[in-house]
Structures are given as structure tokens and as C-alpha cells.
Scaffold this active site. Structure first.
Site, PDB file in Angstrom:
ATOM      1  N   VAL A 132       1.112  -1.307   0.003  1.00 57.27           N
ATOM      2  CA  VAL A 132      -0.074   0.007   0.126  1.00 57.27           C
ATOM      3  C   VAL A 132       1.143   1.221   0.129  1.00 57.27           C
ATOM      4  O   VAL A 132       1.739   1.485   0.858  1.00 57.27           O
ATOM      5  CB  VAL A 132      -0.960   0.213   1.078  1.00 57.27           C
ATOM      6  CG1 VAL A 132      -1.751   1.302   1.362  1.00 57.27           C
ATOM      7  CG2 VAL A 132      -1.766  -1.240   1.266  1.00 57.27           C
ATOM      8  N   CYS A 133       0.702   1.963  -1.150  1.00 55.19           N
ATOM      9  CA  CYS A 133       1.750   3.191  -1.186  1.00 55.19           C
ATOM     10  C   CYS A 133       0.918   4.581  -0.695  1.00 55.19           C
ATOM     11  O   CYS A 133      -0.053   4.946  -1.312  1.00 55.19           O
ATOM     12  CB  CYS A 133       2.035   3.474  -2.656  1.00 55.19           C
ATOM     13  SG  CYS A 133       3.460   4.348  -3.099  1.00 55.19           S
TER      14      CYS A 133
END
Length: 329
Positions: free
Chosen positions: A162-163
Site C-alpha cells: 500500500v503506497c
């Protein structure tokens, strides 16, 4: 959602249906008793499903190998995790986010976010596994997205990464980063919902953000959102076939209750409505490729709905759009 601009929002009555007529004498002298609406077992389950609760184990959790039940944590760590729990227990979670924490492994947590209306993620379920490392809260928690091998967003990788600035997985200004004394799990989950699962995810990609509002940027964004909706449908099928532990009945009940709405929305897309739109009739309708892809894959989605016990859903699915060719000379 290629229809005329006179089409009305789904469920809106025509003006003629708003006209009232004088009641007959029989109806006025013998008023009808109100019809009792009986909720389904699935609706009752969802109504009583707690937004936050604890569970005994998380054997299928992505971070289960990061520790064990006997591991001792610092007082600061325990205090912070308990504080996050307290925020959830006080019913501060939005209606579209549900969380489960593990009593025997306080370092593990699982959350599901329901895709918001007006986005290509609408009605979908998106799961995230969370781990609180030993030096939490001085570092942000670790988060893994249940991708099913699908890339539905520039910020959500097929690997599960998850960026997000808040997680330290993307650059951002100081206020966007994790602040040990201020940031909370609630803030993190709401950020994922608002900043990642949004209306135009194409512009989450930094190199594309500057094209927002331009004709070319909006055109690419439309195509991207169409692809995202197809991937969201695939994510639904993946979730129904293999729901995460402690959310099995929630997943099945959720899609049971939303099956007809999802079919209606997809029918509108097949007829030419733009993805994420709640109103039929626009000059920016869906592409023919998108309309065909929705029609084809919705057959698989509907098959899963039928397995859940949803009735009268197969017959209302629209067939693929007909391409009219000009044969006149």
C-alpha cells in the site's frame, strides 16, 4: 451512465407518477394496514455486525509469522494499540469500515472498506491486514492489501503493498507523514478510503496528477476507471469465493444484499452510462469496449450471486450492447 439527457436518476419516478388522485370511498373508509417489510437473514446479520470487535485468532493473516502470542511488548506499544482499540470501540469508525483485532495477538488487525458511491469501487469490499511492529508508534503500522493478484489502483500493488505517505511508503510533506504522538489507525483507514479508493484513481499516479482537468488527462482517467471497475468486479468474485477469516458471513451477506443494485448499476453501464455515475444520460458515456466487458464478466458475478441464494437476478442482466453498422449505400 450514451443515453438521452432526459433520462432520470435510477429510482426516480416520472413526473406523471407524482400526480395524486382522489381516494375512493372504500379506501378512505377502510384504510389499509401498513405492509410489514420482512428483512432477510442477511440484512439482519449486517445490521448487528459490529464495526469493531476482537477475535481469537488470525491464522490466515498476512503478518501472522511476524510474532507469537507469548511475545512481550513495551508499555508504550501496548498503550498505543489499546488507544487505537478505544477509538474504534467508541464508534468512531465510519459506516463503511469494519475492523477486527486479535486478543491473543494484539499486533494483528484486519480491516475491510466498502467502496464508496460515485467511484469505480462502489459496493466492493477491500481487505487490509495490519501489523504493529515492535517500535510502534515511532514507526507506522505495516499494511498489506488483499489484492488477489489484481492492480486496482496506482497505490495498491499486486504484491499487497500500500503506497501512502502516512505509511512511509511514499514521499509527502511532514503533515502527511506518520506522527507518532498524533497519528491513529482510524486516520490511516479513512485516508485509504478517501485518498486511494477515490472517484478518479488515475490521478493518484504523481506523473499524471498535473493533467487533471485537461481533455487528455480526463480521457485517460475515464479509460482507467472503466478498467478499475472490471477489476473491482473480479475482486468481488475473488472475495466471494475466498473470503478472509472472520468476515466470511459478512462478505456473503454484503453481496447478497447488494446483488440487485450491482446488477442495475452494471446494466446502466452496459447501456452506456459512465462508470461511477448515479445518473443516466451524459455526453461522456462509457466506451463500447467497457460496455461489452461489463456484460461478459457480469455473467460470472451473477453466477456467484446465485450461489449465495440471490433470486431473480439472472433474468435482469442486460445482454452485450448491439453495434449498429450502416449498411446503406
Amino acid at each position: 451512465m450514451g443515453m438521452s439527457t432526459t433520462d432520470q436518476p435510477w429510482g426516480c419516478p416520472n413526473s406523471s407518477s407524482n400526480r395524486t388522485s382522489k381516494p375512493s370511498r372504500s379506501s378512505s373508509s377502510h384504510p389499509r394496514a401498513p405492509v410489514e417489510v420482512v428483512s432477510s437473514a442477511q440484512a439482519n446479520f449486517l445490521r448487528h455486525f459490529k464495526r469493531f470487535d476482537t477475535v481469537d485468532d488470525f491464522s490466515d493473516h498476512h503478518f501472522v509469522s511476524k510474532g507469537n502470542a507469548s511475545k512481550q511488548h513495551s508499555k508504550t506499544w501496548v498503550k498505543k494499540v489499546q488507544a487505537d482499540w478505544k477509538i474504534f470501540l467508541e464508534n468512531n469508525l465510519p459506516e463503511t469500515i469494519f475492523v477486527r483485532a486479535c486478543e491473543s495477538r494484539m499486533d494483528l488487525m484486519r480491516a475491510v472498506i466498502i467502496g464508496a458511491e460515485g467511484t469505480p469501487y462502489h459496493d466492493g469490499l477491500f481487505f487490509f491486514d495490519i501489523h504493529f511492529p515492535d517500535n510502534y508508534p515511532w514507526v507506522p503500522p505495516m499494511v498489506h492489501y488483499h489484492s488477489g493478484g489484481l492492480r486496482i489502483n496506482p497505490n495498491l500493488y499486486t504484491s499487497g503493498k500500500v503506497c501512502l505517505s502516512l505509511l512511509g511508503t511514499w514521499n509527502g510533506n511532514t503533515r502527511e507523514q506518520w506522527l507518532p504522538r498524533e497519528s491513529t489507525m482510524l486516520q490511516l483507514l479513512v485516508s485509504i478510503q478517501a485518498l486511494i479508493l477515490n472517484q478518479k484513481p488515475y490521478f493518484n499516479e504523481p506523473s499524471y496528477e498535473r493533467t487533471k482537468g485537461t481533455p487528455s488527462g480526463e480521457a485517460y482517467s475515464k479509460v482507467y476507471s472503466e478498467n478499475v471497475y472490471i477489476l473491482s468486479l473480479r475482486t468481488m468474485v475473488y472475495g466471494m469465493r475466498k473470503p478472509p477469516k472472520h468476515f466470511e458471513e459478512f462478505v456473503h451477506s454484503h453481496y447478497f444484499e447488494r446483488a440487485h443494485d450491482l446488477v442495475k448499476a452494471s446494466n446502466a453501464y452496459i447501456e452506456g452510462a459512465p462508470v461511477g455515475s448515479l445518473v443516466k444520460g451524459t455526453s461522456q458515456g462509457g466506451s463500447m469496449q467497457f460496455r461489452n466487458e461489463v456484460a461478459v464478466f457480469m455473467k460470472t458475478v451473477v453466477d456467484e450471486f446465485v450461489k449465495l441464494g440471490v433470486n431473480e437476478v439472472e433474468d435482469i442482466l442486460e445482454p452485450p450492447p448491439v453495434i449498429h453498422t450502416n449498411t446503406s449505400r
